[in-house]
Design a protein around this motif. Structure first.
Motif, PDB file in Angstrom:
ATOM      1  N   SER A 250      26.560  67.646  75.680  1.00 16.35           N
ATOM      2  CA  SER A 250      26.650  68.352  76.934  1.00 16.35           C
ATOM      3  C   SER A 250      27.815  69.194  76.614  1.00 16.35           C
ATOM      4  CB  SER A 250      27.366  67.324  78.151  1.00 16.35           C
ATOM      5  OG  SER A 250      28.509  66.522  77.446  1.00 16.35           O
ATOM      6  N   ASN A 251      28.352  69.189  75.465  1.00 18.38           N
ATOM      7  CA  ASN A 251      29.590  70.294  75.065  1.00 18.38           C
ATOM      8  C   ASN A 251      29.816  70.216  73.491  1.00 18.38           C
ATOM      9  OD1 ASN A 251      31.366  68.096  74.357  1.00 18.38           O
ATOM     10  ND2 ASN A 251      31.638  67.583  76.599  1.00 18.38           N
ATOM     11  N   LYS A 322      27.860  77.883  74.249  1.00 19.18           N
ATOM     12  CA  LYS A 322      29.129  78.683  74.550  1.00 19.18           C
ATOM     13  C   LYS A 322      30.241  78.053  74.155  1.00 19.18           C
ATOM     14  CE  LYS A 322      27.263  81.556  77.362  1.00 19.18           C
ATOM     15  NZ  LYS A 322      27.139  81.393  78.862  1.00 19.18           N
ATOM     16  N   ASP A 323      31.504  78.605  74.044  1.00 20.35           N
ATOM     17  CA  ASP A 323      32.633  78.168  73.436  1.00 20.35           C
ATOM     18  C   ASP A 323      32.980  77.230  74.189  1.00 20.35           C
ATOM     19  OD1 ASP A 323      35.178  78.893  71.968  1.00 20.35           O
ATOM     20  OD2 ASP A 323      36.128  78.831  73.737  1.00 20.35           O
ATOM     21  N   GLU A 324      33.684  76.241  73.408  1.00 19.70           N
ATOM     22  CA  GLU A 324      34.135  74.970  74.093  1.00 19.70           C
ATOM     23  C   GLU A 324      35.380  75.026  75.120  1.00 19.70           C
ATOM     24  OE1 GLU A 324      36.226  70.484  73.074  1.00 19.70           O
ATOM     25  OE2 GLU A 324      35.931  72.329  71.263  1.00 19.70           O
ATOM     26  N   LYS A 325      36.080  76.081  74.985  1.00 19.19           N
ATOM     27  CA  LYS A 325      37.008  76.490  76.177  1.00 19.19           C
ATOM     28  C   LYS A 325      36.210  76.794  77.316  1.00 19.19           C
ATOM     29  CE  LYS A 325      41.440  78.959  77.136  1.00 19.19           C
ATOM     30  NZ  LYS A 325      42.439  80.056  76.771  1.00 19.19           N
ATOM     31  N   VAL A 326      35.300  77.860  77.392  1.00 18.58           N
ATOM     32  CA  VAL A 326      34.398  78.079  78.484  1.00 18.58           C
ATOM     33  C   VAL A 326      33.755  77.054  79.144  1.00 18.58           C
ATOM     34  CG1 VAL A 326      32.610  79.838  79.146  1.00 18.58           C
ATOM     35  CG2 VAL A 326      34.237  80.338  77.200  1.00 18.58           C
ATOM     36  N   ASN A 331      32.565  73.354  83.389  1.00 17.67           N
ATOM     37  CA  ASN A 331      32.895  72.037  83.863  1.00 17.67           C
ATOM     38  C   ASN A 331      33.434  71.522  85.099  1.00 17.67           C
ATOM     39  OD1 ASN A 331      30.287  71.668  82.342  1.00 17.67           O
ATOM     40  ND2 ASN A 331      31.444  70.471  80.503  1.00 17.67           N
ATOM     41  N   LYS A 332      34.672  72.046  84.907  1.00 16.30           N
ATOM     42  CA  LYS A 332      35.632  71.641  85.928  1.00 16.30           C
ATOM     43  C   LYS A 332      34.903  72.015  87.299  1.00 16.30           C
ATOM     44  CE  LYS A 332      39.841  71.791  83.566  1.00 16.30           C
ATOM     45  NZ  LYS A 332      41.363  72.493  83.084  1.00 16.30           N
ATOM     46  N   LEU A 333      34.461  73.264  87.375  1.00 16.07           N
ATOM     47  CA  LEU A 333      33.775  73.795  88.904  1.00 16.07           C
ATOM     48  C   LEU A 333      32.547  72.927  89.141  1.00 16.07           C
ATOM     49  CD1 LEU A 333      34.367  77.526  88.154  1.00 16.07           C
ATOM     50  CD2 LEU A 333      35.758  75.895  89.501  1.00 16.07           C
ATOM     51  N   SER A 366      33.286  63.652  79.878  1.00 20.30           N
ATOM     52  CA  SER A 366      32.640  64.354  78.651  1.00 20.30           C
ATOM     53  C   SER A 366      34.000  64.802  77.937  1.00 20.30           C
ATOM     54  CB  SER A 366      31.789  65.611  78.981  1.00 20.30           C
ATOM     55  OG  SER A 366      30.709  65.215  79.529  1.00 20.30           O
ATOM     56  N   TYR A 367      34.839  65.076  78.587  1.00 25.78           N
ATOM     57  CA  TYR A 367      36.159  65.738  77.828  1.00 25.78           C
ATOM     58  C   TYR A 367      37.405  64.804  77.695  1.00 25.78           C
ATOM     59  CZ  TYR A 367      33.568  70.202  78.021  1.00 25.78           C
ATOM     60  OH  TYR A 367      32.773  71.045  77.436  1.00 25.78           O
ATOM     61  N   ASP A 368      37.054  63.626  78.085  1.00 26.88           N
ATOM     62  CA  ASP A 368      38.227  62.455  78.096  1.00 26.88           C
ATOM     63  C   ASP A 368      37.942  61.891  76.807  1.00 26.88           C
ATOM     64  OD1 ASP A 368      39.808  60.536  78.508  1.00 26.88           O
ATOM     65  OD2 ASP A 368      38.731  59.308  80.040  1.00 26.88           O
TER      66      ASP A 368
END
Length: 536
Positions: A250-251, A322-326, A331-333, A366-368
């Motif tokens: 997913s990322n 895409k870039d991880e930051k993007v 994903n927050k949205l 996913s980003y935890d």
């Protein structure tokens, strides 16, 4: 000399100087062509002029085509009467653009079976609503680009590409095609926009950053629709198909974990195969139950992380690479989008609501990175409490995992209540299971002898026995271990004098407690997931 006083009027040259094509405002002494009659002088228009306008609209389309122009421009026009859309029906304008920007339609506007490059409604006003429909064979309506951004919508507008009932009361199984849709909310009016029958022929539809409270989707394939940052909690979705996206990766961070997990599983398969083959080298590898169980477990995990999918929007799919930051910011949205969809579908479709609940939790974790292992196990075994089938399977997978940890006659032995089919058939004088008798082939009565503390294992067979016998022995031992492992689920409710097995090692006692706790956790997760899919 008659001439329209509207700045930039493009119709005067086409209409000429005949006064029949113009109406005068007595208050201001301004003249307006039939394409630009303002509201305040519409009553000055003669009935003959109204009919003449319809004819002139058709002539204007032919006039533009004859000049070789690609844009049929009706922008900023004012139509007080019905627009003669029949002139466009079933005609091929596949290379042409129809521009209705800033146009005002006082009557219901309807177009059927139009084929064109672009159909543009930008800041258009529909006072009685309208429709774009496919009413013929498949692809009778084909619009490459639809820009639907009305300013005012006082009644409903329908964009219908799906099946319909004909005059014979039968269903016409045909479809229309719109390749690309750009949508924007109307600023004025209480009308709703209904999308019906959007299909997989569509390239994409853009609903990003829109408030979709007054929009409905019916019988639509939404797998190529963008909804990022759109307000969808009050949007109506009826019988719609959404996109399903592979869970991993997913990322970018998940991608690295995915490779590590797959490599570990593959190494595990190699090790299990080697060890099992070494222990039972006289048998074919594929015949070994322990190997089969181990391969099943490892493949179960591999399938879970490589094949499992979740429901989502097209925005998430195009994020891959895409870039991880993007990805993280986007994903927050999406997390908010999925949360709204979960709420929206709660009273309409419990199943899809549960799917979006899973997607919401999946992206949220996913980003935890601090709780990666816990979240991964939570995902793997019960799908964050939303995958009841996964929880059900995981319950039995857990039993199999512990099955491989116990060893008969070392970790546990039989009792007086152990069923005979789990006991060794070897005789041992002086030890009796029950006082039972049987007759042999010579009608001689014998005492049936069992060994209560001896369970079936591979050691009950001599090493010189053939492969088939040895294979059966190994199968018997695995069966005994499996029964023992499964019995931990009911052990708290079984009296001591009715248990099938007696635990005799400290290792087994510790494993029993751990397995029992986990089994009830998974069973509870299964019940919760079932409940969530029935009613929240």
């Amino acid at each position: 000399m008659c001439k329209c006083d509207v700045i930039g009027c493009r119709y005067s040259d086409f209409l000429g100087n005949d006064s029949i094509y113009y109406v005068k405002d007595d208050d201001t002494c301004e003249e307006f062509c039939l394409f630009h009659i303002p509201e305040k002088i519409k009553d000055n228009v003669l009935a003959s002029q109204k009919k003449l306008l319809k004819d002139k609209i058709v002539e204007y389309i032919e006039y533009i085509k004859a000049k070789g122009l690609k844009t049929i421009d009706f922008s900023s026009c004012v139509f007080h009467e019905d627009f003669p859309s029949e002139a466009l029906r079933d005609k091929d304008f596949k290379d042409d653009t129809f521009d209705f920007s800033h146009t005002i339609f006082y009557k219901y506007f309807s177009i059927k079976n139009l084929k064109c490059e672009t159909l543009k409604f930008k800041d258009t006003e529909f006072l009685e609503g309208g429709a774009i429909k496919n009413r013929g064979s498949s692809e009778s309506l084909y619009i490459k680009n639809l820009i639907f951004r009305p300013f005012r919508l006082d009644a409903d507008f329908v964009i219908d590409l799906g099946r319909y009932a004909n005059k014979e009361s039968t269903i016409e199984d045909s479809y229309g095609v719109i390749d690309d849709i750009v949508f924007e909310n109307h600023k004025l009016g209480s009308g709703r926009v209904h999308f019906i029958g959007l299909n997989d022929k569509m390239t994409q539809a853009d609903f990003r950053n829109r408030i979709l409270d007054n929009v409905s989707f019916q019988n639509c394939d939404l797998s190529k629709c963008y909804f990022l940052n759109a307000k969808v909690d009050e949007t109506e979705f009826r019988n719609c198909e959404f996109l399903y996206i592979k869970d991993f990766p997913s990322n970018i961070q998940w991608k690295y974990y995915l490779w590590v997990i797959n490599i570990v599983i593959i190494l595990g398969l190699i090790i299990v195969g080697y060890v099992t083959y070494d222990d039972f080298s006289n048998c074919k590898i594929e015949q070994e139950p322990e190997l089969c169980l181990s391969i099943f477990l490892l493949l179960y995990f591999m399938i879970n992380i490589n094949v499992s999918k979740h429901i989502g929007f097209y925005d998430e799919k195009v994020l891959k690479g895409k870039d991880e930051k993007v990805q993280k910011e986007t994903n927050k949205l999406l997390i908010e989008n999925y949360k709204m969809m979960k709420k929206n579908l709660l009273e309409k479709s419990f199943q899809e609501s549960g799917e979006f609940a899973f997607s919401h939790k999946f992206l949220q974790t996913s980003y935890d990175y601090n709780n990666f292992l816990l979240n991964f196990l939570y995902y793997l075994f019960n799908g964050f409490g939303e995958r009841y089938l996964r929880a059900f399977i995981s319950f039995f997978v857990l039993i199999i995992i512990f099955t491989l940890m116990y060893e008969p006659n070392k970790d546990f032995i039989a009792t007086d209540m152990t069923p005979p089919f789990l006991l060794s058939k070897k005789l041992n004088d002086g030890i009796f299971y029950k006082n039972q008798q049987y007759l042999d082939s010579n009608n001689t009565r014998h005492q049936r002898q069992y060994i209560p503390n001896k369970l079936l294992t591979s050691s009950d067979k001599n090493s010189t026995e053939n492969k088939e016998s040895k294979k059966n022995c190994v199968g018997d031992r695995i069966r005994v271990q499996l029964y023992y492992s499964a019995s931990q689920f009911i052990s708290p409710f079984t009296s001591k004098n009715r248990v099938w097995f007696k635990t005799v090692s400290q290792k087994a006692s510790i494993l029993n407690f751990i397995e029992m706790v986990l089994l009830y956790l998974f069973f509870g997760a299964f019940i919760l997931a079932v409940k969530n899919r029935i009613k929240r």
